[in-house]
Design a protein around this motif. Structure first.
Motif, mmCIF file in Angstrom:
data_model
loop_
_atom_site.group_PDB
_atom_site.id
_atom_site.type_symbol
_atom_site.label_atom_id
_atom_site.label_comp_id
_atom_site.label_asym_id
_atom_site.label_seq_id
_atom_site.Cartn_x
_atom_site.Cartn_y
_atom_site.Cartn_z
ATOM 1 N N MET A 1 0.837 -1.216 0.000
ATOM 2 C CA MET A 1 0.000 0.000 0.000
ATOM 3 C C MET A 1 0.862 1.251 0.000
ATOM 4 S SD MET A 1 -3.239 -0.634 2.536
ATOM 5 C CE MET A 1 -3.650 1.112 2.437
ATOM 6 N N PHE A 2 1.935 1.258 0.795
ATOM 7 C CA PHE A 2 2.833 2.415 0.824
ATOM 8 C C PHE A 2 3.402 2.685 -0.568
ATOM 9 C CE2 PHE A 2 3.563 1.631 5.539
ATOM 10 C CZ PHE A 2 2.852 2.763 5.919
ATOM 11 N N VAL A 3 3.812 1.613 -1.255
ATOM 12 C CA VAL A 3 4.376 1.774 -2.592
ATOM 13 C C VAL A 3 3.325 2.343 -3.541
ATOM 14 C CG1 VAL A 3 5.403 0.565 -4.553
ATOM 15 C CG2 VAL A 3 6.069 -0.055 -2.225
ATOM 16 N N VAL A 4 2.100 1.826 -3.449
ATOM 17 C CA VAL A 4 1.026 2.337 -4.298
ATOM 18 C C VAL A 4 0.801 3.821 -4.038
ATOM 19 C CG1 VAL A 4 -1.446 2.221 -4.774
ATOM 20 C CG2 VAL A 4 -0.128 0.113 -4.553
ATOM 21 N N GLU A 5 0.745 4.217 -2.752
ATOM 22 C CA GLU A 5 0.473 5.604 -2.391
ATOM 23 C C GLU A 5 1.556 6.556 -2.877
ATOM 24 O OE1 GLU A 5 -1.721 6.639 1.445
ATOM 25 O OE2 GLU A 5 -0.747 4.738 1.968
ATOM 26 N N VAL B 1 11.524 -3.339 -1.554
ATOM 27 C CA VAL B 1 11.035 -2.300 -2.465
ATOM 28 C C VAL B 1 10.696 -1.030 -1.694
ATOM 29 C CG1 VAL B 1 9.176 -1.690 -4.077
ATOM 30 C CG2 VAL B 1 10.171 -3.986 -4.125
ATOM 31 N N PHE B 2 10.045 -1.203 -0.555
ATOM 32 C CA PHE B 2 9.685 -0.059 0.296
ATOM 33 C C PHE B 2 10.932 0.703 0.742
ATOM 34 C CE2 PHE B 2 9.356 1.446 4.701
ATOM 35 C CZ PHE B 2 8.343 2.380 4.574
ATOM 36 N N LEU B 3 11.936 -0.011 1.226
ATOM 37 C CA LEU B 3 13.152 0.642 1.702
ATOM 38 C C LEU B 3 13.934 1.292 0.572
ATOM 39 C CD1 LEU B 3 14.385 -2.035 4.300
ATOM 40 C CD2 LEU B 3 13.232 0.148 4.770
ATOM 41 N N ALA B 4 13.934 0.656 -0.601
ATOM 42 C CA ALA B 4 14.686 1.193 -1.736
ATOM 43 C C ALA B 4 14.085 2.499 -2.240
ATOM 44 C CB ALA B 4 14.735 0.168 -2.860
ATOM 45 N N LEU B 5 12.754 2.625 -2.158
ATOM 46 C CA LEU B 5 12.082 3.792 -2.724
ATOM 47 C C LEU B 5 11.679 4.839 -1.696
ATOM 48 C CD1 LEU B 5 9.704 1.985 -5.246
ATOM 49 C CD2 LEU B 5 11.846 3.145 -5.751
ATOM 50 N N LYS B 6 11.796 4.493 -0.406
ATOM 51 C CA LYS B 6 11.272 5.379 0.640
ATOM 52 C C LYS B 6 11.855 6.776 0.559
ATOM 53 C CE LYS B 6 10.889 5.875 5.656
ATOM 54 N NZ LYS B 6 11.215 5.275 6.972
ATOM 55 N N LEU C 1 11.810 -0.263 -13.198
ATOM 56 C CA LEU C 1 10.829 0.614 -13.839
ATOM 57 C C LEU C 1 10.224 1.587 -12.832
ATOM 58 C CD1 LEU C 1 9.060 -1.912 -16.230
ATOM 59 C CD2 LEU C 1 10.332 0.128 -16.901
ATOM 60 N N LEU C 2 9.977 1.118 -11.612
ATOM 61 C CA LEU C 2 9.511 2.043 -10.571
ATOM 62 C C LEU C 2 10.554 3.131 -10.327
ATOM 63 C CD1 LEU C 2 7.907 -0.339 -7.908
ATOM 64 C CD2 LEU C 2 6.720 1.214 -9.464
#
Length: 412
Positions: free
Chosen positions: A25-29, A125-130, A191-192
């Motif tokens: 959900m965090f990634v989606v948001e 993924v969350f930590l990489a993009l946070k 891609l993200l």
């Protein structure tokens, strides 16, 4: 003991199964703004739980299409953004989640820790993009979203082909599956990251464009004020010239002087020359349109805010208010301005009545002008300036009033 150990492992797996959707959900948001409805977030969690927990076997033609359609429907229903934006993020996240699920569920050695494996993927993924995730107000033009969609087709198609056309008896142990599925997962994460980079680059280009527009406005204002000061300085020479002119030439000369900017009223509402100049430039137009004004400004001559930025904030705020008043009957046109610089903060409030609530486009208040290419940058420019000064902009539309409230941090 073995039964207890297996039961404990299953319990831990289930716990991770309920936590993984939270990170999803965090990634989606980060990439899609969630609708401001009470049902949106609970439904999004259910969709992410269904998406991250569904068992995906290679060779199973049922679970993957159902999961893909269900997850896509939830994202389109619960999230805002353009159609292309939602489609792009749906495809990228589907490739990421479905490929990783297929890898773990079809591999005999990983099946027992399936939920833990999913949790680990979404946590990474969350930590990489946070730190670098774009703000929710980020925007990309349709051409860039189209490019992202084209790039997404390869990992997405690879996931579909591997799962739907794979050997159900190989159980993911075939070499091509073991190599291809992790590559698809990594490609989706890449891609993200590409969307993050594109959003940051587009934001920098917007900021550059805003600054150039604001600089041009500031330079024009300075040039106008310079002409006014020069004309006033030369007034003695003008008087001497007029004293020696014949009547006809004298009247023509007087007409030229009376229509010059220097002969207009001198507006002084604060010690700050930029605010006085902006208000002075807008006041004739507001008087011509029959707009009643109230202004209360307590701002010193010098601020730690760049002159171009201060000019842009005041001018854009007034332009938006004037544009709104233009659509009202003459007797209802009012603009109230309050500004203050105190205790390390610069605060501005601009208020005007509304005929109807302004429409939003891509999460932003849209201009009422028909030429969208040439208008609609005012609020975006103000928000960009507020971010650079560790400030904030809030907009309310209550009781028939549009209120813009801005604060900027001042350097001590």
């Amino acid at each position: 003991m073995n039964i207890i150990g297996n039961g404990l492992l299953e319990f831990i797996n289930r716990i991770f199964g309920f936590i993984s959707p939270i990170f999803a959900m965090f990634v989606v948001e980060w990439f899609l703004p969630i609708r401001r409805k009470g049902w949106a977030k609970p439904l999004l969690y259910i969709g992410c739980w269904f998406f991250t927990g569904m068992v995906i076997f290679i060779g199973d033609p049922v679970n993957l299409p159902g999961t893909l359609l269900g997850f896509g429907a939830v994202l389109f229903l619960c999230c805002e953004g353009t159609w292309l934006q939602r489609l792009s993020i749906t495809l990228i996240l589907s490739s990421l989640g479905l490929s990783s699920s297929a890898l773990v569920d079809s591999n005999y050695y990983l099946f027992d820790i399936g939920y833990l494996f999913r949790f680990t993927i979404w946590l990474l993924v969350f930590l990489a993009l946070k730190r670098f995730a774009p703000k929710q107000e980020y925007h990309l033009p349709p051409s860039l979203w189209g490019l992202v969609d084209v790039l997404t087709l390869t990992p997405f198609a690879a996931t579909l082909i591997t799962v739907l056309l794979g050997d159900p008896y190989g159980r993911g142990n075939e070499m091509q599956d073991i190599i291809l599925l992790p590559l698809v997962t990594l490609s989706s994460i890449g891609l993200l990251w590409a969307v993050v980079i594109l959003a940051r680059q587009h934001k920098l280009e917007q900021e550059k464009s805003f600054y150039q527009l604001n600089l041009l406005r500031y330079e024009n204002l300075e040039q106008e004020q310079f002409q006014v000061r020069r004309l006033r300085h030369d007034m003695a020479n003008h008087l001497q010239t007029m004293s020696s002119l014949p009547d006809q030439e004298l009247r023509e000369y007087l007409g030229q002087l009376l229509h010059s900017p220097a002969m207009g009223s001198s507006y002084r509402y604060s010690d700050n020359s930029i605010i006085n100049a902006v208000w002075g430039a807008k006041q004739p137009l507001m008087e011509q349109m029959g707009i009643e004004t109230e202004i209360s400004v307590t701002v010193p001559a010098k601020l730690s805010i760049d002159g171009v930025d201060l000019c842009a904030v005041f001018a854009n705020s007034l332009d938006n208010a004037i544009e709104a008043c233009e659509r009202l009957p003459v007797g209802q046109r009012t603009i109230k301005v309050k500004a203050r610089a105190d205790k390390g903060m610069f605060v501005l409030q601009v208020q005007n009545p509304l005929l109807e609530p302004p429409k939003k486009r891509n999460g932003r208040f849209a201009t009422g002008k028909t030429d969208l290419a040439a208008h609609g940058f005012g609020l975006a420019s103000i928000e960009e300036i507020a971010r650079r000064y560790d400030g904030s902009v809030s907009i309310t539309t209550e009781d028939g009033q549009f209120t813009l409230f801005l604060y900027l941090a001042l350097l001590e």
